[in-house]
Write an enzyme that holds these catalytic residues in place. Sequence first.
Site, short mmCIF file in Angstrom:
data_model
loop_
_atom_site.label_atom_id
_atom_site.label_comp_id
_atom_site.label_asym_id
_atom_site.label_seq_id
_atom_site.Cartn_x
_atom_site.Cartn_y
_atom_site.Cartn_z
N ASN A 35 -2.70 -1.50 9.68
CA ASN A 35 -3.65 -2.58 9.88
C ASN A 35 -4.56 -2.29 11.07
O ASN A 35 -4.51 -2.97 12.08
CB ASN A 35 -2.90 -3.89 10.15
CG ASN A 35 -2.77 -4.72 8.89
OD1 ASN A 35 -3.56 -4.57 7.96
ND2 ASN A 35 -1.79 -5.58 8.87
N SER A 72 -2.81 -4.27 1.33
CA SER A 72 -2.35 -5.66 1.37
C SER A 72 -1.24 -5.90 0.37
O SER A 72 -1.22 -5.30 -0.70
CB SER A 72 -3.52 -6.60 1.05
OG SER A 72 -3.03 -7.93 1.00
N LYS A 91 -10.49 -5.32 4.49
CA LYS A 91 -9.11 -5.82 4.62
C LYS A 91 -9.05 -6.94 5.67
O LYS A 91 -8.35 -7.94 5.50
CB LYS A 91 -8.16 -4.68 5.00
CG LYS A 91 -6.75 -5.11 5.42
CD LYS A 91 -5.99 -5.73 4.26
CE LYS A 91 -4.57 -6.18 4.48
NZ LYS A 91 -3.92 -6.16 5.72
N HIS A 102 -10.42 -10.02 4.14
CA HIS A 102 -9.38 -10.51 3.21
C HIS A 102 -8.39 -11.38 3.98
O HIS A 102 -8.05 -12.49 3.56
CB HIS A 102 -8.65 -9.33 2.56
CG HIS A 102 -7.33 -9.68 1.95
ND1 HIS A 102 -6.19 -9.88 2.70
CD2 HIS A 102 -6.97 -9.90 0.66
CE1 HIS A 102 -5.19 -10.21 1.91
NE2 HIS A 102 -5.64 -10.22 0.67
N ASN A 103 -7.93 -10.91 5.12
CA ASN A 103 -6.96 -11.68 5.90
C ASN A 103 -7.58 -12.97 6.43
O ASN A 103 -6.91 -14.01 6.48
CB ASN A 103 -6.42 -10.85 7.06
CG ASN A 103 -5.42 -9.81 6.59
OD1 ASN A 103 -5.49 -9.32 5.47
ND2 ASN A 103 -4.49 -9.45 7.46
N GLU A 116 -7.61 -15.38 3.74
CA GLU A 116 -6.21 -15.82 3.57
C GLU A 116 -5.88 -16.95 4.57
O GLU A 116 -5.27 -17.96 4.19
CB GLU A 116 -5.32 -14.60 3.80
CG GLU A 116 -3.84 -14.83 3.75
CD GLU A 116 -3.09 -13.53 4.10
OE1 GLU A 116 -3.44 -12.46 3.56
OE2 GLU A 116 -2.17 -13.58 4.93
P1 NDP Z 1 5.84 -0.92 12.21
O1 NDP Z 1 4.48 -1.46 12.42
O2 NDP Z 1 6.99 -1.69 12.71
O3 NDP Z 1 5.90 0.56 12.81
C1 NDP Z 1 7.09 1.31 12.85
C2 NDP Z 1 6.81 2.75 12.54
O4 NDP Z 1 5.88 3.29 13.50
C3 NDP Z 1 8.05 3.60 12.62
O5 NDP Z 1 7.99 4.57 11.61
C4 NDP Z 1 7.92 4.22 14.00
O6 NDP Z 1 8.65 5.41 14.14
C5 NDP Z 1 6.46 4.49 14.04
N1 NDP Z 1 5.95 4.73 15.38
C6 NDP Z 1 5.88 3.85 16.40
N2 NDP Z 1 5.35 4.44 17.49
C7 NDP Z 1 5.08 5.73 17.15
C8 NDP Z 1 4.51 6.84 17.84
N3 NDP Z 1 4.09 6.73 19.10
N4 NDP Z 1 4.40 8.01 17.17
C9 NDP Z 1 4.81 8.13 15.90
N5 NDP Z 1 5.34 7.12 15.20
C10 NDP Z 1 5.48 5.93 15.82
O7 NDP Z 1 6.06 -0.60 10.65
P2 NDP Z 1 5.68 -1.42 9.34
O8 NDP Z 1 6.26 -0.63 8.23
O9 NDP Z 1 5.98 -2.85 9.44
O10 NDP Z 1 4.08 -1.31 9.28
C11 NDP Z 1 3.40 -0.07 9.25
C12 NDP Z 1 1.91 -0.32 9.28
O11 NDP Z 1 1.54 -1.07 8.12
C13 NDP Z 1 1.42 -1.13 10.47
O12 NDP Z 1 0.16 -0.66 10.88
C14 NDP Z 1 1.29 -2.52 9.92
O13 NDP Z 1 0.34 -3.30 10.63
C15 NDP Z 1 0.83 -2.23 8.51
N6 NDP Z 1 1.09 -3.28 7.54
C16 NDP Z 1 2.26 -3.96 7.54
C17 NDP Z 1 2.52 -4.96 6.62
C18 NDP Z 1 3.80 -5.65 6.59
O14 NDP Z 1 3.95 -6.57 5.78
N7 NDP Z 1 4.75 -5.29 7.44
C19 NDP Z 1 1.52 -5.32 5.61
C20 NDP Z 1 0.37 -4.50 5.63
C21 NDP Z 1 0.18 -3.55 6.57
P3 NDP Z 1 10.17 5.39 14.70
O15 NDP Z 1 11.02 5.12 13.52
O16 NDP Z 1 10.36 6.74 15.26
O17 NDP Z 1 10.22 4.29 15.73
#
Ligand code: NDP
Length: 481
Positions: free
Chosen positions: A102, A128, A182, A185-186, A189
Amino acid sequence: ASANIGVVGLAVMGSNLARNLASREGNTVAVLNRSRAKTDELVAAHPEAQFVPAFSYEEFAASLQKPRTAIIMVKAGGPTDAVIDELVKVFEPGDIIVDGGNAYFPDTIRREKAVRSTGINYVGAGISGGEEGALLGPSIMPGGSDESWVTLGPILRSIAAVAEGEPCVTHIGHNGAGHFVKMVHNGIEYADMQLIAEAYDLIRRGTGKTPAQIADIFAEWNRGELESYLIEITAEVLRQVDATTSLPLVDVILDQAGAKGTGAWTVQTALALGTPVSGIAEATFARSLSSHPEQRAVAASLPGPAEAFQVPEDQVDAFIEDVRLALYASKIVAYSQGFDEIRAGAAEYDWTIDLGAVSKIWRGGCIIRAQFLNRIADAYAESPELPVLMTAPYFAEALARGQAAWRRVVVAAAQAGIPAPAFSSSLSYYDGLRADRLPAALVQGQRDFFGAHTYKRVDKEGTFHTLWSGDRSEVEAEDTH
Ligand code: NDP
């Protein structure tokens, strides 16, 4: 090299997206996560998926066929930049880096420019649909170059949600266009959710119906022109009973709405573009207002109307129908404003965005998915340059049909002391935009009085200023706005 696509970041979204990719014919998915545990877990839990696990960026790059294509699904902000830096080191010109997180669109514009200077393609793609969407089919809004779309298009089409036979993905436009769309879109929403919440509140406080009874009303509405995912889940939430207290769940949830910032981005961007997205703004502010318990506690002593709000028994059905029509009319305004922001953003950032295609890819996979979006697609198919969505014949007719009810509901809310900021601001927008003449003329007069900001006249060309502190005669002036 055995994988045709890779995913970096295997938290909820990334691992679900990787599983979605792996489940489609022809895809072999390389997976990489900063810490090894998530990769091991994913691979062990899904032997059917035939992932190609990598434990370093070098291994990851080596496992990908050229042009290498990787989707980043990590925490937005610094982590995304960190992953891009690593990928740029091991990728080559012509390869494709996709950010599916995002991201705020100005970050995507900045990153695209930086990555493109290395010859690598960079695509910011709004995704999304939350966890479930990532796994079963999201709505995907990719930006980036035409070159990257050639490789990426078929892959994204294979994993996107499908609505009426069409995959919910289209190449939105260059660089940050996908994340911009996107974001809007939000914002839409937020407006849609707030409008539904206001409809619920008015019915509940006006008629005394229980949440379960109102759930039935929403379920009924979901069979008509309001049919949408948000109306459907509203009925589910209202029907839910709390196991601990046996009260409706909605009555035990703290009434302070959270936000992760995309609504605020939409409004900030609209302010900068000079595009009035008042419904989205009111929805965003309504969440802020709810989240100030200290202010609400002191303001609770302020007086409201003398008489309690009670819709007479024999008018309850008519009132509920009025609320339905007001909701539909306000919803048309919210979408009209959102599409207006996309149009303004496209003009500002030089993107060519097909608004009809945008409405179509929102029909499946995403939170605002609804029947209604077909009508928007029809409107833009008929008139691609439509300056105001709500003036398309279908919507203009719906507004004409609903406006009397809409006004009654806004009046009732004001008299009852029930806040309906999204309903009433949408109506004000409607009345403002259709007004023959606006008091903006007086504002121009005021601006000219205190700041010599000048004004234009309705009856002749030129720019004018009145000598307010002199003899109050009018002079021609330079145009300073
Ligand atoms: P998070 O946003 O909680 O991110 C966690 C991930 O990021 C883990 O794989 C973590 O690795 C990695 N990470 C964090 N810091 C670093 C770094 N410095 N270098 C490399 N990797 C890093 O995960 P989500 O799955 O919830 O979301 C992923 C993305 O998707 C985000 O941008 C979010 O905004 C977007 N999104 C989320 C939605 C949702 O419903 N959750 C919906 C739509 C989009 P490690 O395991 O090593 O900590």
